[in-house]
Scaffold this motif. Structure first.
Motif, PDB file in Angstrom:
ATOM      1  N   ILE A  85      12.372   6.556  27.007  1.00  0.00           N
ATOM      2  CA  ILE A  85      11.175   6.700  27.350  1.00  0.00           C
ATOM      3  C   ILE A  85       9.800   6.216  26.528  1.00  0.00           C
ATOM      4  CG2 ILE A  85       9.082   8.508  27.933  1.00  0.00           C
ATOM      5  CD1 ILE A  85      11.770   9.622  29.444  1.00  0.00           C
ATOM      6  N   LEU A 119      11.243   3.457  34.113  1.00  0.00           N
ATOM      7  CA  LEU A 119      10.142   4.519  33.288  1.00  0.00           C
ATOM      8  C   LEU A 119       9.991   5.876  34.265  1.00  0.00           C
ATOM      9  CD1 LEU A 119       8.919   5.527  30.770  1.00  0.00           C
ATOM     10  CD2 LEU A 119       6.838   4.472  31.718  1.00  0.00           C
ATOM     11  N   VAL A 120       9.889   5.537  35.559  1.00  0.00           N
ATOM     12  CA  VAL A 120       9.750   6.382  36.385  1.00  0.00           C
ATOM     13  C   VAL A 120      10.932   7.235  36.685  1.00  0.00           C
ATOM     14  CG1 VAL A 120       9.018   7.263  38.947  1.00  0.00           C
ATOM     15  CG2 VAL A 120       7.759   5.344  37.669  1.00  0.00           C
ATOM     16  N   SER A 121      11.875   6.672  36.943  1.00  0.00           N
ATOM     17  CA  SER A 121      13.358   7.370  37.046  1.00  0.00           C
ATOM     18  C   SER A 121      13.699   8.265  35.770  1.00  0.00           C
ATOM     19  CB  SER A 121      14.362   6.433  37.061  1.00  0.00           C
ATOM     20  OG  SER A 121      14.257   5.524  38.343  1.00  0.00           O
ATOM     21  N   ASP A 163       8.367  -5.040  36.809  1.00  0.00           N
ATOM     22  CA  ASP A 163       8.565  -4.248  37.823  1.00  0.00           C
ATOM     23  C   ASP A 163       9.765  -3.274  37.659  1.00  0.00           C
ATOM     24  OD1 ASP A 163       6.266  -5.030  38.929  1.00  0.00           O
ATOM     25  OD2 ASP A 163       7.346  -6.424  40.451  1.00  0.00           O
ATOM     26  N   LYS A 184       9.105  -0.629  34.861  1.00  0.00           N
ATOM     27  CA  LYS A 184       8.138   0.514  35.425  1.00  0.00           C
ATOM     28  C   LYS A 184       9.015   1.594  36.414  1.00  0.00           C
ATOM     29  CE  LYS A 184       3.938  -2.279  36.103  1.00  0.00           C
ATOM     30  NZ  LYS A 184       2.980  -3.238  36.602  1.00  0.00           N
ATOM     31  N   LYS A 185       9.874   0.883  37.178  1.00  0.00           N
ATOM     32  CA  LYS A 185      10.753   1.833  38.035  1.00  0.00           C
ATOM     33  C   LYS A 185      11.694   2.529  37.029  1.00  0.00           C
ATOM     34  CE  LYS A 185      10.851  -1.450  42.025  1.00  0.00           C
ATOM     35  NZ  LYS A 185      11.667  -1.984  42.904  1.00  0.00           N
ATOM     36  N   LYS A 207       7.216   3.332  26.852  1.00  0.00           N
ATOM     37  CA  LYS A 207       5.697   3.677  26.979  1.00  0.00           C
ATOM     38  C   LYS A 207       5.001   2.845  25.556  1.00  0.00           C
ATOM     39  CE  LYS A 207       5.556   8.500  28.137  1.00  0.00           C
ATOM     40  NZ  LYS A 207       5.472  10.182  27.669  1.00  0.00           N
ATOM     41  N   SER A 227       4.749  -0.500  27.090  1.00  0.00           N
ATOM     42  CA  SER A 227       3.778  -0.549  28.094  1.00  0.00           C
ATOM     43  C   SER A 227       2.376  -0.658  27.428  1.00  0.00           C
ATOM     44  CB  SER A 227       3.722   0.741  28.709  1.00  0.00           C
ATOM     45  OG  SER A 227       2.771   0.763  29.881  1.00  0.00           O
ATOM     46  N   LEU A 231      11.541   9.513  33.592  1.00  0.00           N
ATOM     47  CA  LEU A 231      10.614  10.678  33.650  1.00  0.00           C
ATOM     48  C   LEU A 231      11.245  11.887  34.417  1.00  0.00           C
ATOM     49  CD1 LEU A 231       7.185   8.789  33.231  1.00  0.00           C
ATOM     50  CD2 LEU A 231       8.229  10.333  31.404  1.00  0.00           C
ATOM     51  N   MET A 232      11.438  11.113  35.824  1.00  0.00           N
ATOM     52  CA  MET A 232      11.736  12.118  36.707  1.00  0.00           C
ATOM     53  C   MET A 232      13.241  12.846  36.430  1.00  0.00           C
ATOM     54  SD  MET A 232      10.975  10.314  40.243  1.00  0.00           S
ATOM     55  CE  MET A 232      11.702  11.341  41.276  1.00  0.00           C
TER      56      MET A 232
END
Length: 592
Positions: A563, A583-585, A577, A580-581, A567, A570, A587-588
């Motif tokens: 992560i 990173l979201v995964s 893309d 980005k996906k 970051k 970024s 974090l979740m």
């Protein structure tokens, strides 16, 4: 190139304790064997050999490996030479693949056949146990022998129904290749018909040291012959290399500090019913040299208990003869002969546990006493002819004894019995007087390993735990999207390799799988840094829970690291893309 499945089989057949002990005398220390390390100079033993893991490790210099690795390091052999040496020792022919990489499908097929045989034997054991519950006659027989439900369950006793093909009730098709290969079904070639080997018998499953059912012994319920019927030798079962009751009695053997060898399956079970759970039996054959090796790996005190009749005494002497080349000065063998009207089963029922153990400990004869008693039987040692006969019969037996102190003392006793000076006796026997012990060459500790071992990181501790406890690979599930490198990649690769093998490979086999791999250096570095407080034995339930907790910590560590890296990227250059996906995964998943 030598196929890896051959290396697996070779390491399963050789015993690293024997291999090392022949070159570096070992002494039992708890569950393992200890010695001063042959690879560096030390005054107190830090070199440990694990019989269960078939693995050695020095907590001083970090030397470690399998039986193959030991021969390579100790004798300077190449890999192929070391394998050939061990193969010659156990009578195996080293196959070659002509330099080609081993066919993965072939190895998988062989593993599958092995697993199928094991599953077949376990299914047979389950079938027999189930039929016992519905067989009043068999239940009554066991009740008459005084066996309770707990002992019956502990040894997994069962019943093979009467009839020609009872196993056809649970195996489809019948017969099958595994049933024939495992010896459970016999083919009558003249009549071209198949039938069950075991019929209308009490069934005693025979397990290897890991608890896997590898064969059976079956006893009739009446006086018909043969009284006992045993599984034939199969790819799983070698009666000369296994002992009945050893797996079931391992805890009792450890607690008592001794092991009792009897002649029959029922003797083992009956003794356990009376609280003597450290009994084992040979499998329809005399006690072999391999049996003696197995016994000596379990404990320092071995007691042989035989019937007092002629057959019992003949079996006892055969056991002694086969034991002579295996004797060690820190091991003791004793022989107990029961009254002719008794076997261990009837004796313990008649007199109870306390009197049996009292006889075992105080009336049994040490090997040295039984040795001379047997050889002197029928000889008149008051005559020169009698003394000459004793020298003639004793000399080839004494020559087989490798234990230096015991061999010296027995020769000294022969000297006393026949009245010949020890030096003259040695000359008569064509042997030199015992030589003084020569100190083994010591090896300087490399400067790199002379330093204080560094503390292991969490991931390195997890790798080491996994190597010693391969079953724990089931608790490792690292998502594919995580970027793995270094020690983390080694952990993931190690877990994946272990999961691909059933049953899980031993520590020794894992090291050989990793030979030539970039991860082998990681493993070597971890063992170089291991501390003497670390153990080579299986971890406890608490250790396993700590391993699981450690994996959760590592997973969070990896997610946090990735992560932060995403970051930073970024902020500097931006993310595509996919990133980005990702990173979201991450974090979740971290939040959950």
């Amino acid at each position: 190139m030598i196929p890896s499945d051959f290396i697996d089989e070779l390491l399963a057949k050789v015993d690293i304790v024997d291999i090392i002990d022949e070159r570096v005398p070992l002494k039992k220390g708890g569950a393992n064997y200890m010695a001063c390390c042959p690879f560096h100079k030390e005054k107190s033993p830090s070199f440990s050999v694990s019989p269960s893991k078939q693995f050695y490790h020095c907590f001083g210099c970090g030397a470690h490996g399998s039986a193959i690795g030991f021969l390579m390091e100790y004798q300077g052999l190449g890999f192929t030479e070391a394998v050939q040496h061990l193969a010659d020792r156990v009578g195996m022919v080293v196959p070659r693949t002509g330099g080609r990489v081993e066919n993965h499908e072939q190895r998988a097929e062989r593993k599958k056949k092995q697993q199928t045989l094991e599953e077949t034997m376990q299914a047979c054991a389950d079938f027999y146990q189930g039929r016992l519950k519905t067989a009043p006659e068999a239940q009554q027989y066991l009740a008459n022998r005084g066996l309770n439900a707990e002992i019956i369950a502990h040894y997994g006793l069962g019943y093979a129904p009467d009839g020609w093909q009872p196993l056809a009730q649970v195996f489809r098709p019948y017969p099958s290749t595994p049933l024939v290969d495992s010896g459970q079904v016999i083919h009558n070639e003249e009549q071209n018909r198949y039938y069950d080997r075991f019929r209308h018998r009490i069934m005693f499953p025979i397990r290897d040291t890991k608890g896997q059912v590898i064969g059976f012994g079956g006893r009739v319920l009446d006086d018909s012959k043969p009284k006992y019927l045993n599984s034939p030798d199969t790819p799983l079962f070698d009666k000369g290399r296994n002992l009945y009751g050893l797996y079931e009695g391992r805890a009792a053997i450890k607690e008592a500090g001794r092991i009792l060898v009897v002649e029959g399956y029922m003797d083992v079970v009956a003794l356990a019913q009376f609280g003597i759970g450290y009994g084992v039996a040979s499998l329809g054959t005399s006690t072999t040299a391999d049996h003696v090796k197995m016994l000596m790996r379990q404990t320092d005190s071995i007691y042989f208990c035989f019937d007092g009749d002629g057959a019992g005494r003949k079996a006892a002497w055969r056991a002694l003869e086969n034991a002579l080349p295996q004797l060690k000065d820190d091991k003791s063998l004793h022989f107990l002969f029961l009254p002719e009207e008794h076997d261990p089963d009837s004796y313990v029922r008649a007199f109870g546990k306390n009197q049996f153990e009292d006889a075992l400990l105080h009336q049994s004869k040490p090997l040295s006493e039984y040795f001379w008693e047997h050889l002197s039987d029928g000889l008149n040692l008051n005559t020169q002819e009698g003394k000459a006969e004793l020298v003639k019969t004793a000399s080839p037996l004494l020559a087989q004894i490798a234990a230096p102190a015991l061999a010296f003392l027995l020769k000294q006793r022969l000297s006393d019995l026949v009245g010949i000076d020890p030096a003259n006796l040695a000359q008569l026997l064509g042997q030199e007087a015992p030589k003084r012990h020569v100190r083994q060459k010591s090896y300087k500790l490399p400067l790199a390993t002379a330093k204080q071992p560094a503390m292991l990181t969490l991931v390195q501790r997890q790798i080491r735990s996994l190597l010693i406890n391969p079953d724990w690979a089931a608790y490792i599930d690292l998502p594919e999207y995580l970027a793995l490198e270094g020690d983390f990649a080694c952990l993931a690769n190690l877990a994946e390799m272990i999961k691909s093998h059933q049953p899980p490979p031993s520590a020794a086999q894992i090291l050989e799988y990793m030979r030539g791999s970039p991860y082998r250096a990681v493993l070597d570095g971890i063992f170089q840094s291991a501390h003497a407080a670390d153990e080579l034995e299986d971890g406890s339930e608490e250790d396993c829970e700590n391993f699981k907790i450690g994996m959760k910590k590592l997973l969070n560590e990896l997610k946090y690291s990735q992560i932060e890296a995403l970051k930073q990227k970024s902020a500097e250059t931006g993310l595509n893309d996919y990133e980005k996906k990702l990173l979201v995964s991450l974090l979740m998943s971290k939040a959950s």
